[in-house]
Design a protein around this motif. Structure first.
Motif, PDB file in Angstrom:
ATOM      1  N   PRO A  15       0.831  -1.205   0.000  1.00 37.55           N
ATOM      2  CA  PRO A  15       0.000   0.000   0.000  1.00 37.55           C
ATOM      3  C   PRO A  15       0.859   1.246   0.000  1.00 37.55           C
ATOM      4  N   ALA A  16       0.331   2.326  -0.612  1.00 32.81           N
ATOM      5  CA  ALA A  16       1.088   3.566  -0.700  1.00 32.81           C
ATOM      6  C   ALA A  16       1.395   4.113   0.689  1.00 32.81           C
ATOM      7  N   VAL A  17       0.382   4.087   1.571  1.00 32.85           N
ATOM      8  CA  VAL A  17       0.550   4.559   2.943  1.00 32.85           C
ATOM      9  C   VAL A  17      -0.018   3.512   3.876  1.00 32.85           C
ATOM     10  N   ASP A  18       0.791   3.060   4.823  1.00 35.42           N
ATOM     11  CA  ASP A  18       0.346   2.072   5.795  1.00 35.42           C
ATOM     12  C   ASP A  18       0.519   2.656   7.192  1.00 35.42           C
ATOM     13  N   VAL A  19      -0.362   2.252   8.108  1.00 37.01           N
ATOM     14  CA  VAL A  19      -0.298   2.741   9.479  1.00 37.01           C
ATOM     15  C   VAL A  19      -0.324   1.554  10.432  1.00 37.01           C
ATOM     16  N   VAL A  20       0.571   1.547  11.402  1.00 37.49           N
ATOM     17  CA  VAL A  20       0.591   0.541  12.456  1.00 37.49           C
ATOM     18  C   VAL A  20       0.412   1.290  13.777  1.00 37.49           C
ATOM     19  N   THR A  21      -0.657   0.953  14.504  1.00 40.09           N
ATOM     20  CA  THR A  21      -0.994   1.697  15.717  1.00 40.09           C
ATOM     21  C   THR A  21      -0.944   0.802  16.938  1.00 40.09           C
ATOM     22  N   PHE A  22      -0.282   1.282  17.981  1.00 39.31           N
ATOM     23  CA  PHE A  22      -0.258   0.613  19.275  1.00 39.31           C
ATOM     24  C   PHE A  22      -0.992   1.500  20.283  1.00 39.31           C
ATOM     25  N   GLY A  23      -1.614   0.854  21.289  1.00 43.02           N
ATOM     26  CA  GLY A  23      -2.149   1.626  22.401  1.00 43.02           C
ATOM     27  C   GLY A  23      -3.586   2.063  22.271  1.00 43.02           C
ATOM     28  N   CYS A  24      -3.852   3.289  22.711  1.00 39.01           N
ATOM     29  CA  CYS A  24      -5.205   3.756  23.001  1.00 39.01           C
ATOM     30  C   CYS A  24      -5.970   4.187  21.755  1.00 39.01           C
ATOM     31  N   ARG A  25      -7.270   4.452  21.978  1.00 35.81           N
ATOM     32  CA  ARG A  25      -8.128   4.919  20.893  1.00 35.81           C
ATOM     33  C   ARG A  25      -7.705   6.294  20.400  1.00 35.81           C
ATOM     34  N   LEU A  26      -7.123   7.101  21.282  1.00 37.38           N
ATOM     35  CA  LEU A  26      -6.630   8.398  20.839  1.00 37.38           C
ATOM     36  C   LEU A  26      -5.550   8.222  19.786  1.00 37.38           C
ATOM     37  N   ASN A  27      -4.693   7.229  19.946  1.00 29.04           N
ATOM     38  CA  ASN A  27      -3.700   6.937  18.930  1.00 29.04           C
ATOM     39  C   ASN A  27      -4.349   6.522  17.612  1.00 29.04           C
ATOM     40  N   LYS A  64     -21.620   7.240  10.039  1.00 31.57           N
ATOM     41  CA  LYS A  64     -21.428   6.565  11.329  1.00 31.57           C
ATOM     42  C   LYS A  64     -22.718   6.607  12.141  1.00 31.57           C
ATOM     43  N   ARG A  65     -23.054   5.485  12.743  1.00 26.94           N
ATOM     44  CA  ARG A  65     -24.272   5.400  13.544  1.00 26.94           C
ATOM     45  C   ARG A  65     -23.975   5.426  15.039  1.00 26.94           C
ATOM     46  N   GLU A  66     -22.690   5.359  15.358  1.00 28.42           N
ATOM     47  CA  GLU A  66     -22.257   5.399  16.752  1.00 28.42           C
ATOM     48  C   GLU A  66     -20.983   6.226  16.845  1.00 28.42           C
ATOM     49  N   ILE A  67     -20.903   7.087  17.858  1.00 26.61           N
ATOM     50  CA  ILE A  67     -19.711   7.905  18.079  1.00 26.61           C
ATOM     51  C   ILE A  67     -19.174   7.624  19.476  1.00 26.61           C
ATOM     52  N   VAL A  68     -17.859   7.476  19.573  1.00 27.07           N
ATOM     53  CA  VAL A  68     -17.181   7.229  20.845  1.00 27.07           C
ATOM     54  C   VAL A  68     -16.311   8.431  21.163  1.00 27.07           C
ATOM     55  N   LEU A  69     -16.539   9.061  22.323  1.00 26.79           N
ATOM     56  CA  LEU A  69     -15.699  10.162  22.772  1.00 26.79           C
ATOM     57  C   LEU A  69     -14.443   9.604  23.425  1.00 26.79           C
ATOM     58  N   THR A  70     -13.291  10.102  23.021  1.00 30.72           N
ATOM     59  CA  THR A  70     -12.026   9.586  23.532  1.00 30.72           C
ATOM     60  C   THR A  70     -11.152  10.704  24.077  1.00 30.72           C
ATOM     61  N   GLY A  71     -10.215  10.325  24.919  1.00 30.55           N
ATOM     62  CA  GLY A  71      -9.241  11.256  25.478  1.00 30.55           C
ATOM     63  C   GLY A  71      -8.300  10.517  26.392  1.00 30.55           C
ATOM     64  N   VAL A  72      -7.247  11.181  26.820  1.00 33.01           N
ATOM     65  CA  VAL A  72      -6.284  10.579  27.747  1.00 33.01           C
ATOM     66  C   VAL A  72      -6.857  10.544  29.160  1.00 33.01           C
ATOM     67  N   ASP A  73      -7.411  11.663  29.591  1.00 31.32           N
ATOM     68  CA  ASP A  73      -8.055  11.774  30.908  1.00 31.32           C
ATOM     69  C   ASP A  73      -9.413  12.428  30.665  1.00 31.32           C
ATOM     70  N   LEU A  74     -10.334  11.642  30.130  1.00 32.52           N
ATOM     71  CA  LEU A  74     -11.560  12.173  29.538  1.00 32.52           C
ATOM     72  C   LEU A  74     -12.395  12.973  30.520  1.00 32.52           C
ATOM     73  N   THR A  75     -12.455  12.534  31.776  1.00 29.09           N
ATOM     74  CA  THR A  75     -13.306  13.229  32.741  1.00 29.09           C
ATOM     75  C   THR A  75     -12.731  14.584  33.163  1.00 29.09           C
ATOM     76  N   SER A  76     -11.521  14.906  32.762  1.00 33.50           N
ATOM     77  CA  SER A  76     -10.989  16.247  33.016  1.00 33.50           C
ATOM     78  C   SER A  76     -11.398  17.223  31.919  1.00 33.50           C
ATOM     79  N   TYR A  77     -12.158  16.739  30.952  1.00 36.07           N
ATOM     80  CA  TYR A  77     -12.551  17.593  29.827  1.00 36.07           C
ATOM     81  C   TYR A  77     -13.205  18.885  30.324  1.00 36.07           C
ATOM     82  N   GLY A  78     -12.772  19.994  29.745  1.00 30.23           N
ATOM     83  CA  GLY A  78     -13.393  21.281  29.999  1.00 30.23           C
ATOM     84  C   GLY A  78     -12.756  22.103  31.090  1.00 30.23           C
ATOM     85  N   ALA A  79     -11.950  21.512  31.958  1.00 30.92           N
ATOM     86  CA  ALA A  79     -11.379  22.254  33.084  1.00 30.92           C
ATOM     87  C   ALA A  79     -10.531  23.424  32.613  1.00 30.92           C
TER      88      ALA A  79
END
Length: 400
Positions: free
Chosen positions: A6-18, A166-181
């Motif tokens: 493939p012209a561009v390939d991606v290999v991802t480790f870890g969290c959904r944010l990645n 998309k019929r479903e959306i997932v909110l992601t973050g490193v420390d999601l409950t700190s959102y907005g502070a």
């Protein structure tokens, strides 16, 4: 005949944010006309994840010796020299500069709402970084301080995912409950959830990824209780069941607070299902302390467990604490995983005979509202169906 690379390939480790950031990097590369390029997005949560990333890079170079390899992510940010010297690596990009565009930077002073997709599910990154300093964790060194994407930008990203089908959306973050502070004006994760559900009536399912129970704001708790389009599944960052270990980890909750959180939410929304992350064999953990983690699984009524054997990370206080023998860590991890299997099988059995609303995915799979996996062979992805549970195979539900 061997297929071309493939012209561009991606290999991802870890969290959904990645996952979200990997997709954005791939979009940039394709827009720039890149060819024969591999982006490796690393994770630093454990030493094993870093080792796997290096192993993957070596394998990729053997398989595609002419490809240009770009390495980014938390492990590459914390220890760039571990990757820069590997054969085939053309560039190492720190998280603070996670962009392929010259002169563009995702600097730690701001956050962007970014999106990625996984079949019928879309991921929406709304928060990055962390202000806490858990004694086992290197992520703050790799991600920087907590910062939040402004609500209008999040709303725009969500609309884009819905327009893409998309019929479903997932909110992601490193420390999601700190959102907005960092945004002021009383912005919280709960208020963001309310905003999305109000402004996007066409959004059928909204999910929240891993959260810290002690930081859940009142609006979020109320939304979980009242908003049926907010899915009844939470994955909690619990880490341990013994209060002394939690203090040594510098966690912000006690075991009793975790139990109370689960009990209160279950009383408000009886169909809710909880998962949790646990670290086994944290320094100074005794057998009695570990048994309190086993007890917590039962007391919280957890269904899905992610079990991590303790991995000593450089720069962290835990690396200087008296370690637990590796044989004990391995044995305890096996016991906790076995309990997790028992809990999951009990949950699957409890669904027999019920009619569940399932969203079909690729590969003959589907997810119930509480994120329980079901086998749906032969059904195309993207279908929202009410199907009756006829049994299970120990891993997933069988439906008719």
């Amino acid at each position: 005949m061997k297929a071309s690379a493939p012209a561009v390939d991606v290999v991802t480790f870890g969290c959904r944010l990645n996952i979200v950031e990997s997709e954005e990097l791939a979009r940039q590369a394709r827009a720039a006309g890149e060819s024969d390029l591999v982006i490796v997005n690393t994770c630093a949560v454990t030493a094993e994840s870093s080792r796997q990333a290096r192993q993957s890079i070596r394998r990729l170079h053997r398989e595609r010796p002419d490809a240009k390899i770009i390495v980014t992510g938390c492990a590459a940010t914390i220890a760039p020299s571990d990757f820069a010297g590997l054969e085939g690596v053309a560039r190492v990009i720190a998280n603070a500069d996670k962009s392929l565009n010259a002169g563009e930077s995702s600097a730690w002073s701001a956050a962007r709402a970014a999106t990625a997709s996984e079949g019928t599910r879309g991921f929406l990154s709304v928060q990055n970084g962390c202000d806490h300093r858990c004694t086992f964790c290197v992520i703050p060194f790799g991600r920087g301080p907590s910062r939040s994407a402004p609500p209008p930008e999040v709303l725009q990203g969500a609309r884009g995912l819905l327009e893409a089908g998309k019929r479903e959306i997932v909110l992601t973050g490193v420390d999601l409950t700190s959102y907005g502070a960092d945004l002021g004006d009383g912005v919280t994760l709960g208020r963001l959830v309310r905003l999305l559900l109000k402004e996007l009536p066409e959004l059928e399912r909204l999910r929240i990824s891993s959260i810290d129970c002690i930081e859940a704001d009142p609006d979020l708790v109320a939304a979980i209780a009242e908003e049926k389009r907010l899915m009844p599944h939470l994955h909690l960052s619990l880490q341990a069941g013994d209060d002394l270990i939690l203090k040594r980890m510098k966690r912000r909750h006690s075991s009793s607070e975790a139990v109370r959180f689960c009990e209160e939410l279950r009383a408000m929304r009886p169909d809710i299902v909880f998962g949790a992350d646990f670290i086994v064999g944290f320094p100074t953990e005794t057998e009695a302390m570990f048994r309190r983690t086993l007890d917590l699984v039962e007391e919280c009524g957890l269904t899905h467990l992610h079990v991590f054997p303790f991995s000593s990370r450089p720069q962290t206080p835990a690396a200087r604490m008296p370690p637990v023998r590796s044989e004990e860590i391995k044995e305890r991890a096996a016991r906790l995983r076995a309990l997790g299997e028992e809990r999951r099988k009990a949950h699957l059995s409890a669904q027999h005979g019920k009619t569940l609303r399932l969203l079909t995915e690729r590969g003959g799979a589907a997810r119930a509202e509480d994120f329980t996996l079901a086998h749906t062979p032969g059904l195309p992805p993207g279908q929202m169906l009410d199907l009756r549970v006829s049994g299970d195979d120990g891993k997933a539900l069988l439906v008719v």
